[in-house]
Design a protein around this motif. Structure first.
Motif, PDB file in Angstrom:
ATOM      1  N   ALA A 127       0.917   8.156 -16.690  1.00 28.04           N
ATOM      2  CA  ALA A 127       2.202   8.254 -15.993  1.00 28.04           C
ATOM      3  C   ALA A 127       1.995   8.185 -14.487  1.00 28.04           C
ATOM      4  N   TYR A 128       3.013   7.696 -13.776  1.00 29.67           N
ATOM      5  CA  TYR A 128       2.985   7.588 -12.323  1.00 29.67           C
ATOM      6  C   TYR A 128       4.115   8.420 -11.721  1.00 29.67           C
ATOM      7  N   PHE A 129       3.826   9.026 -10.588  1.00 28.19           N
ATOM      8  CA  PHE A 129       4.838   9.684  -9.775  1.00 28.19           C
ATOM      9  C   PHE A 129       4.770   9.055  -8.392  1.00 28.19           C
ATOM     10  N   GLY A 130       5.886   8.463  -7.971  1.00 23.91           N
ATOM     11  CA  GLY A 130       5.907   7.736  -6.705  1.00 23.91           C
ATOM     12  C   GLY A 130       6.004   6.241  -6.881  1.00 23.91           C
ATOM     13  N   TYR A 131       6.062   5.784  -8.109  1.00 22.23           N
ATOM     14  CA  TYR A 131       6.209   4.356  -8.413  1.00 22.23           C
ATOM     15  C   TYR A 131       6.783   4.210  -9.813  1.00 22.23           C
ATOM     16  N   PRO A 132       7.739   3.335 -10.040  1.00 25.15           N
ATOM     17  CA  PRO A 132       8.303   2.384  -9.082  1.00 25.15           C
ATOM     18  C   PRO A 132       9.283   2.997  -8.076  1.00 25.15           C
ATOM     19  N   ARG A 133       9.682   4.252  -8.276  1.00 25.25           N
ATOM     20  CA  ARG A 133      10.601   4.891  -7.335  1.00 25.25           C
ATOM     21  C   ARG A 133       9.926   6.121  -6.738  1.00 25.25           C
ATOM     22  N   ALA A 134       9.899   6.178  -5.411  1.00 23.35           N
ATOM     23  CA  ALA A 134       9.278   7.316  -4.725  1.00 23.35           C
ATOM     24  C   ALA A 134      10.296   8.426  -4.518  1.00 23.35           C
ATOM     25  N   HIS A 135       9.814   9.671  -4.629  1.00 18.60           N
ATOM     26  CA  HIS A 135      10.632  10.841  -4.360  1.00 18.60           C
ATOM     27  C   HIS A 135       9.876  11.737  -3.392  1.00 18.60           C
ATOM     28  N   GLU A 136      10.585  12.668  -2.829  1.00 23.72           N
ATOM     29  CA  GLU A 136       9.926  13.635  -1.973  1.00 23.72           C
ATOM     30  C   GLU A 136       9.048  14.554  -2.825  1.00 23.72           C
ATOM     31  N   HIS A 137       7.850  14.828  -2.352  1.00 22.17           N
ATOM     32  CA  HIS A 137       6.931  15.742  -3.029  1.00 22.17           C
ATOM     33  C   HIS A 137       6.561  15.262  -4.436  1.00 22.17           C
ATOM     34  N   ASP A 138       6.175  13.991  -4.568  1.00 21.75           N
ATOM     35  CA  ASP A 138       5.821  13.455  -5.884  1.00 21.75           C
ATOM     36  C   ASP A 138       4.613  14.170  -6.489  1.00 21.75           C
ATOM     37  N   ALA A 139       3.623  14.504  -5.659  1.00 25.68           N
ATOM     38  CA  ALA A 139       2.446  15.191  -6.193  1.00 25.68           C
ATOM     39  C   ALA A 139       2.833  16.543  -6.783  1.00 25.68           C
ATOM     40  N   GLU A 140       3.695  17.265  -6.084  1.00 30.29           N
ATOM     41  CA  GLU A 140       4.142  18.560  -6.589  1.00 30.29           C
ATOM     42  C   GLU A 140       4.953  18.394  -7.873  1.00 30.29           C
ATOM     43  N   ARG A 141       5.747  17.326  -7.941  1.00 37.76           N
ATOM     44  CA  ARG A 141       6.511  17.040  -9.162  1.00 37.76           C
ATOM     45  C   ARG A 141       5.564  16.822 -10.342  1.00 37.76           C
ATOM     46  N   ALA A 142       4.463  16.098 -10.075  1.00 36.70           N
ATOM     47  CA  ALA A 142       3.497  15.825 -11.141  1.00 36.70           C
ATOM     48  C   ALA A 142       2.836  17.106 -11.630  1.00 36.70           C
ATOM     49  N   VAL A 143       2.447  17.974 -10.688  1.00 40.23           N
ATOM     50  CA  VAL A 143       1.807  19.236 -11.078  1.00 40.23           C
ATOM     51  C   VAL A 143       2.784  20.094 -11.881  1.00 40.23           C
ATOM     52  N   ARG A 144       4.040  20.141 -11.450  1.00 37.65           N
ATOM     53  CA  ARG A 144       5.032  20.904 -12.210  1.00 37.65           C
ATOM     54  C   ARG A 144       5.191  20.343 -13.622  1.00 37.65           C
ATOM     55  N   THR A 145       5.147  19.013 -13.727  1.00 35.62           N
ATOM     56  CA  THR A 145       5.240  18.380 -15.040  1.00 35.62           C
ATOM     57  C   THR A 145       4.057  18.764 -15.909  1.00 35.62           C
ATOM     58  N   GLY A 146       2.848  18.729 -15.328  1.00 31.28           N
ATOM     59  CA  GLY A 146       1.663  19.104 -16.086  1.00 31.28           C
ATOM     60  C   GLY A 146       1.740  20.529 -16.596  1.00 31.28           C
ATOM     61  N   LEU A 147       2.161  21.440 -15.733  1.00 32.82           N
ATOM     62  CA  LEU A 147       2.283  22.840 -16.137  1.00 32.82           C
ATOM     63  C   LEU A 147       3.355  23.016 -17.205  1.00 32.82           C
ATOM     64  N   ALA A 148       4.437  22.240 -17.096  1.00 26.75           N
ATOM     65  CA  ALA A 148       5.483  22.300 -18.118  1.00 26.75           C
ATOM     66  C   ALA A 148       4.962  21.782 -19.458  1.00 26.75           C
ATOM     67  N   LEU A 149       4.112  20.762 -19.403  1.00 26.27           N
ATOM     68  CA  LEU A 149       3.558  20.199 -20.633  1.00 26.27           C
ATOM     69  C   LEU A 149       2.659  21.193 -21.360  1.00 26.27           C
ATOM     70  N   VAL A 150       1.798  21.888 -20.612  1.00 26.59           N
ATOM     71  CA  VAL A 150       0.897  22.821 -21.285  1.00 26.59           C
ATOM     72  C   VAL A 150       1.651  24.026 -21.842  1.00 26.59           C
ATOM     73  N   ARG A 176       0.868  -1.177   0.000  1.00 25.74           N
ATOM     74  CA  ARG A 176       0.000   0.000   0.000  1.00 25.74           C
ATOM     75  C   ARG A 176       0.904   1.226   0.000  1.00 25.74           C
ATOM     76  N   ARG A 177       0.583   2.163  -0.869  1.00 23.16           N
ATOM     77  CA  ARG A 177       1.410   3.363  -0.903  1.00 23.16           C
ATOM     78  C   ARG A 177       0.632   4.522  -1.494  1.00 23.16           C
ATOM     79  N   HIS A 178       1.117   5.707  -1.220  1.00 24.46           N
ATOM     80  CA  HIS A 178       0.531   6.931  -1.758  1.00 24.46           C
ATOM     81  C   HIS A 178       1.115   7.131  -3.148  1.00 24.46           C
ATOM     82  N   LEU A 179       0.265   7.281  -4.145  1.00 24.58           N
ATOM     83  CA  LEU A 179       0.726   7.367  -5.523  1.00 24.58           C
ATOM     84  C   LEU A 179       0.029   8.520  -6.240  1.00 24.58           C
ATOM     85  N   THR A 180       0.751   9.164  -7.142  1.00 20.27           N
ATOM     86  CA  THR A 180       0.166  10.200  -7.982  1.00 20.27           C
ATOM     87  C   THR A 180       0.075   9.685  -9.410  1.00 20.27           C
TER      88      THR A 180
END
Length: 243
Positions: free
Chosen positions: A137-160, A80-84
């Motif tokens: 895409a997943y953030f936090g799996y298979p490798r977890a990082h600090e602030h994965d949710a924030e990393r994902a949001v930054r990625t989304g904003l970079a994409l747009v 069980r883990r927190h995943l974005t």
């Protein structure tokens, strides 16, 4: 046991296509290979094609996974883990498919996919699956990082910001919509290597929530919702690129 395609179609409110899929010998093993062009040839209208393609992307994260009970029976294989979870969708792909021949369209989609993969991986994410013009895409799996949710949001904003600037054969700026959800899942080991990595074992509502959010997003917009692990409260953030 293989998924019953008829039952799946009925769960989406599209049961009237069961005979069409059966006559074309489309079963659960090849659902993930369907493209919008394939569905158009089957006679499905635009809205239903989009709904099916988004549901097929969701299958990559949920329906192809073993049950939660099975995953929990093997502590070494699942946890069980927190995943974005992030869904990325190319806006206007139907119009592009009508305008360009398959080779040129493939070049456009390939340029867009490479941009998505580069930005996701640069921010510590993992591209789990491509389905047509959709990217999971997943953030936090298979490798977890600090602030994965924030990393994902930054990625989304970079994409747009980045996708409309791509040099492609489309003739006009490409646009994307992004949905991101963060929450608790049960996740197991990836199966396969390289391009075969895609049938990952993830169980939970988070992938479905991400898919719903990206359907609601306007072009060049990121929508994010986080399910807090210890409470029932939810927070919603909607971000639009500056233009």
């Amino acid at each position: 046991m293989a998924m019953n395609v008829g039952d799946w179609l009925r769960s989406l409110g599209l049961g009237k296509y069961e005979a069409t899929f059966r006559d074309s010998e489309i079963d659960s093993d090849i659902l993930h290979e369907l493209t919008e062009s394939d569905l158009e040839k089957l006679g499905l209208p635009l809205g239903h094609r989009k709904r099916l393609l988004k549901a097929i992307v969701g299958l990559g994260a949920a329906a192809t996974a073993p049950s939660t009970a099975t995953l929990r029976s093997d502590a070494d294989a699942a946890e069980r883990r927190h995943l974005t979870v992030m869904f990325i969708d190319l806006v206007g792909s139907t119009a592009l498919s009508a305008k360009f021949d398959p080779e040129d369209l493939g070049s456009i989609i390939g340029t867009y996919h490479r941009c998505c993969a580069e930005l996701v991986e640069r921010n510590g994410g993992f591209v789990a699956r491509y389905v047509g013009d959709g990217v999971l895409a997943y953030f936090g799996y298979p490798r977890a990082h600090e602030h994965d949710a924030e990393r994902a949001v930054r990625t989304g904003l970079a994409l747009v910001e980045a996708v409309p600037k791509l040099d492609s054969a489309a003739g006009s700026p490409l646009q994307v919509r992004v949905g991101i959800a963060t929450g608790l899942v049960v996740v197991g080991d990836l199966i396969g290597n390289g391009a075969a990595q895609g049938r990952d074992a993830i169980v939970g509502d988070t992938p479905n929530l991400a898919a719903r959010l990206h359907e609601l997003a306007e072009p060049n917009t990121v929508r994010h919702r986080r399910r807090h692990p210890k409470t029932s409260r939810q927070s919603v953030r909607s971000r639009r690129s500056r233009g």
